[in-house]
Write a protein that holds these residues in place. Structure first.
Motif, PDB file in Angstrom:
ATOM      1  N   VAL A  33       0.852  -1.209   0.000  1.00  0.00           N
ATOM      2  CA  VAL A  33       0.000   0.000   0.000  1.00  0.00           C
ATOM      3  C   VAL A  33       0.880   1.248   0.000  1.00  0.00           C
ATOM      4  O   VAL A  33       0.648   2.180  -0.782  1.00  0.00           O
ATOM      5  N   LEU A  34       1.898   1.246   0.845  1.00  0.00           N
ATOM      6  CA  LEU A  34       2.750   2.440   0.965  1.00  0.00           C
ATOM      7  C   LEU A  34       3.477   2.717  -0.351  1.00  0.00           C
ATOM      8  O   LEU A  34       3.524   3.864  -0.825  1.00  0.00           O
ATOM      9  N   ASP A  35       4.048   1.655  -0.944  1.00  0.00           N
ATOM     10  CA  ASP A  35       4.803   1.842  -2.196  1.00  0.00           C
ATOM     11  C   ASP A  35       3.883   2.255  -3.344  1.00  0.00           C
ATOM     12  O   ASP A  35       4.224   3.137  -4.137  1.00  0.00           O
ATOM     13  N   VAL A  64      15.685  13.434   8.526  1.00  0.00           N
ATOM     14  CA  VAL A  64      15.179  12.290   9.288  1.00  0.00           C
ATOM     15  C   VAL A  64      13.796  11.941   8.745  1.00  0.00           C
ATOM     16  O   VAL A  64      12.945  12.824   8.600  1.00  0.00           O
ATOM     17  N   ASP A  65      13.586  10.665   8.440  1.00  0.00           N
ATOM     18  CA  ASP A  65      12.272  10.186   7.995  1.00  0.00           C
ATOM     19  C   ASP A  65      11.661   9.417   9.162  1.00  0.00           C
ATOM     20  O   ASP A  65      12.048   8.285   9.435  1.00  0.00           O
ATOM     21  N   LEU A  66      10.729  10.052   9.859  1.00  0.00           N
ATOM     22  CA  LEU A  66      10.179   9.510  11.105  1.00  0.00           C
ATOM     23  C   LEU A  66       8.970   8.623  10.808  1.00  0.00           C
ATOM     24  O   LEU A  66       7.974   9.099  10.292  1.00  0.00           O
ATOM     25  N   SER A  68       9.336   5.748   8.880  1.00  0.00           N
ATOM     26  CA  SER A  68       9.691   5.724   7.454  1.00  0.00           C
ATOM     27  C   SER A  68       8.935   4.678   6.649  1.00  0.00           C
ATOM     28  O   SER A  68       8.779   4.822   5.442  1.00  0.00           O
ATOM     29  N   GLY A  69       8.472   3.587   7.301  1.00  0.00           N
ATOM     30  CA  GLY A  69       7.867   2.497   6.523  1.00  0.00           C
ATOM     31  C   GLY A  69       8.857   1.997   5.483  1.00  0.00           C
ATOM     32  O   GLY A  69      10.038   1.802   5.765  1.00  0.00           O
ATOM     33  N   THR A  70       8.385   1.824   4.263  1.00  0.00           N
ATOM     34  CA  THR A  70       9.228   1.283   3.188  1.00  0.00           C
ATOM     35  C   THR A  70      10.198   2.316   2.622  1.00  0.00           C
ATOM     36  O   THR A  70      11.008   1.986   1.755  1.00  0.00           O
ATOM     37  N   HIS A 140       0.206   7.154  14.725  1.00  0.00           N
ATOM     38  CA  HIS A 140       0.392   5.816  15.294  1.00  0.00           C
ATOM     39  C   HIS A 140       1.028   5.862  16.675  1.00  0.00           C
ATOM     40  O   HIS A 140       1.019   4.863  17.392  1.00  0.00           O
ATOM     41  N   VAL A 141       1.652   6.973  17.003  1.00  0.00           N
ATOM     42  CA  VAL A 141       2.451   7.049  18.225  1.00  0.00           C
ATOM     43  C   VAL A 141       1.524   7.278  19.427  1.00  0.00           C
ATOM     44  O   VAL A 141       0.620   8.109  19.359  1.00  0.00           O
ATOM     45  N   ASP A 142       1.761   6.530  20.508  1.00  0.00           N
ATOM     46  CA  ASP A 142       0.888   6.656  21.682  1.00  0.00           C
ATOM     47  C   ASP A 142       0.925   8.057  22.256  1.00  0.00           C
ATOM     48  O   ASP A 142      -0.091   8.583  22.688  1.00  0.00           O
TER      49      ASP A 142
HETATM   50  C1  LIG Z   1       1.350   4.221   7.574  1.00  0.00           C
HETATM   51  S1  LIG Z   1       3.055   3.863   7.671  1.00  0.00           S
HETATM   52  C2  LIG Z   1       3.746   5.292   6.865  1.00  0.00           C
HETATM   53  C3  LIG Z   1       5.088   5.018   6.249  1.00  0.00           C
HETATM   54  C4  LIG Z   1       5.723   6.153   5.453  1.00  0.00           C
HETATM   55  N1  LIG Z   1       6.027   7.299   6.282  1.00  0.00           N
HETATM   56  C5  LIG Z   1       4.873   6.554   4.289  1.00  0.00           C
HETATM   57  O1  LIG Z   1       4.231   7.609   4.341  1.00  0.00           O
HETATM   58  O2  LIG Z   1       4.858   5.825   3.286  1.00  0.00           O
HETATM   59  C6  LIG Z   1       3.443   4.141   9.383  1.00  0.00           C
HETATM   60  C7  LIG Z   1       4.841   3.689   9.802  1.00  0.00           C
HETATM   61  O3  LIG Z   1       5.081   4.171  11.137  1.00  0.00           O
HETATM   62  C8  LIG Z   1       5.705   3.134  11.877  1.00  0.00           C
HETATM   63  N2  LIG Z   1       5.384   3.352  13.288  1.00  0.00           N
HETATM   64  C9  LIG Z   1       4.219   3.113  13.900  1.00  0.00           C
HETATM   65  N3  LIG Z   1       4.295   3.459  15.196  1.00  0.00           N
HETATM   66  C10 LIG Z   1       5.549   3.919  15.399  1.00  0.00           C
HETATM   67  C11 LIG Z   1       6.246   4.409  16.543  1.00  0.00           C
HETATM   68  N4  LIG Z   1       5.655   4.500  17.722  1.00  0.00           N
HETATM   69  N5  LIG Z   1       7.531   4.790  16.389  1.00  0.00           N
HETATM   70  C12 LIG Z   1       8.137   4.702  15.179  1.00  0.00           C
HETATM   71  N6  LIG Z   1       7.529   4.251  14.071  1.00  0.00           N
HETATM   72  C13 LIG Z   1       6.257   3.858  14.181  1.00  0.00           C
HETATM   73  C14 LIG Z   1       5.146   1.847  11.310  1.00  0.00           C
HETATM   74  O4  LIG Z   1       6.019   0.750  11.570  1.00  0.00           O
HETATM   75  C15 LIG Z   1       5.023   2.186   9.831  1.00  0.00           C
HETATM   76  O5  LIG Z   1       6.194   1.843   9.142  1.00  0.00           O
END
Ligand SMILES: C[S@@+](CC[C@H](N)C(=O)[O-])C[C@H]1O[C@@H](n2cnc3c(N)ncnc32)[C@H](O)[C@@H]1O
Length: 298
Positions: A33-35, A64-66, A68-70, A140-142
């Motif tokens: 989905v991301l790619d 920095v790509d926070l 980053s996913g793929t 996604h972050v708490d």
């Molecule tokens: C929806 S994907 C988005 C990936 C990419 N940034 C993009 O836009 O294609 C969310 C990514 O955030 C990561 N992620 C989720 N919770 C995280 C956390 N608490 N700390 C770091 N990465 C986290 C997941 O593993 C996933 O790779």
């Protein structure tokens, strides 16, 4: 590279891990989905990185790509900033392994390093970054406030944070896509939004307010409605398929079984399958915030 803690692991591109081969831990359909999203909306992504580059000015050397996913952001930013290296940060070691493999395959391995950590725990050892990019990850972050404090600390004074978010599942189909089930996709989107609200309370948050709260100066904030119609870019059918197939799994027990069955006909390879249809229109809403760490901040 900088120090590691028990919660944060830096991986140099040269080091292979057991799970690098075949990526058994990766959520493969999420990776797809991301790619595919990045491929289909490449013009939007290029426009966003161009706007960021205008604001960032000369001399961007560390990005920095926070979350980053793929690496959709990593690769777009490496292209936009030819003099920069990117640190890809993710809590999923499998995603990072996949990203490192992709970087090597593109001949970009020497410009990428990784940090495996929960973004809520801060960005161990990263200081002086010119730009932090966080796409579809902060929700996604708490504890996003803790993550933003970590971003503030990682940026150089005057450095930028760009937050890209989306409003949920894209829309693909006409209302009458499946005979006898008008409004199918809308009901599925609503059920999914309900599920997301339970699982990810920060999805749809007012990031402008959160960035200001974190001591960052919001310079740009915009929401765009994107719509792709015929002639559609290649990959849209596969994109719709992988998105709807994931949703079907998530919505089991959350929608009328007849809707779930109808959703199944959109992904089962039969005549109604989204990969064969000529009536897809992709609609999605994307938002971007660009904020700066004040130049005089300690
Ligand atoms: C929806 S994907 C988005 C990936 C990419 N940034 C993009 O836009 O294609 C969310 C990514 O955030 C990561 N992620 C989720 N919770 C995280 C956390 N608490 N700390 C770091 N990465 C986290 C997941 O593993 C996933 O790779």
């Amino acid at each position: 590279m900088t120090s590691s803690t028990s919660h944060a692991h830096h991986h140099e591109p040269g080091h292979h891990h057991e799970h690098d081969h075949g990526h058994p831990d990766t959520d493969d359909s999420l990776a797809q989905v991301l790619d595919l999203d990045a491929e289909i909306f490449a013009p939007y992504l290029a426009g966003v990185t161009a706007r960021i580059a205008e604001r960032a000015g000369e001399g961007v050397t560390h990005v920095v790509d926070l979350g980053s996913g793929t690496g959709t952001g990593t690769f777009a930013l490496l292209e936009r900033f030819p003099g920069a290296r990117v640190t890809a940060v993710d809590s999923s070691p499998a995603m990072l392994a996949r990203l490192v493999d992709a970087a090597r395959a593109k001949g970009l391995g020497d410009r990428v390093d990784t940090l495996e950590t929960d973004a809520g725990a801060g960005l161990a050892g990263i200081t002086g970054a010119d730009l932090v990019w966080a796409s579809a990850s902060l929700h996604h972050v708490d504890d996003p406030a803790a993550a933003l404090a970590g971003v503030h600390a990682a940026l150089r004074p005057g450095g930028l944070l760009a937050v890209a978010e989306l409003d949920g599942m894209p829309h693909f189909l006409p209302d009458d896509a499946v005979a006898g089930r008008p409004g199918l996709e809308t009901r599925c989107r609503e059920a999914l939004a309900g599920l997301h609200a339970e699982q990810m309370p920060h999805l749809g948050a007012d990031w402008g307010a959160m960035l200001a709260e974190a001591g960052l100066l919001v310079e740009d904030e915009r929401t765009e409605r994107l719509e792709l119609r015929d002639p559609l870019p290649a990959g849209v059918g596969r994109y719709a398929h992988v998105v709807l197939d994931r949703i079907r799994g998530a919505l089991d027990g959350r929608v009328d079984p007849a809707d779930l069955a109808a959703l199944g006909t959109l992904v089962d390879g039969g005549p109604a399958d989204v990969r064969h249809r000529d009536d897809l229109v992709v609609r999605t809403t994307r938002s971007l915030w660009v904020a700066r760490r004040p130049a005089d901040s300690a």
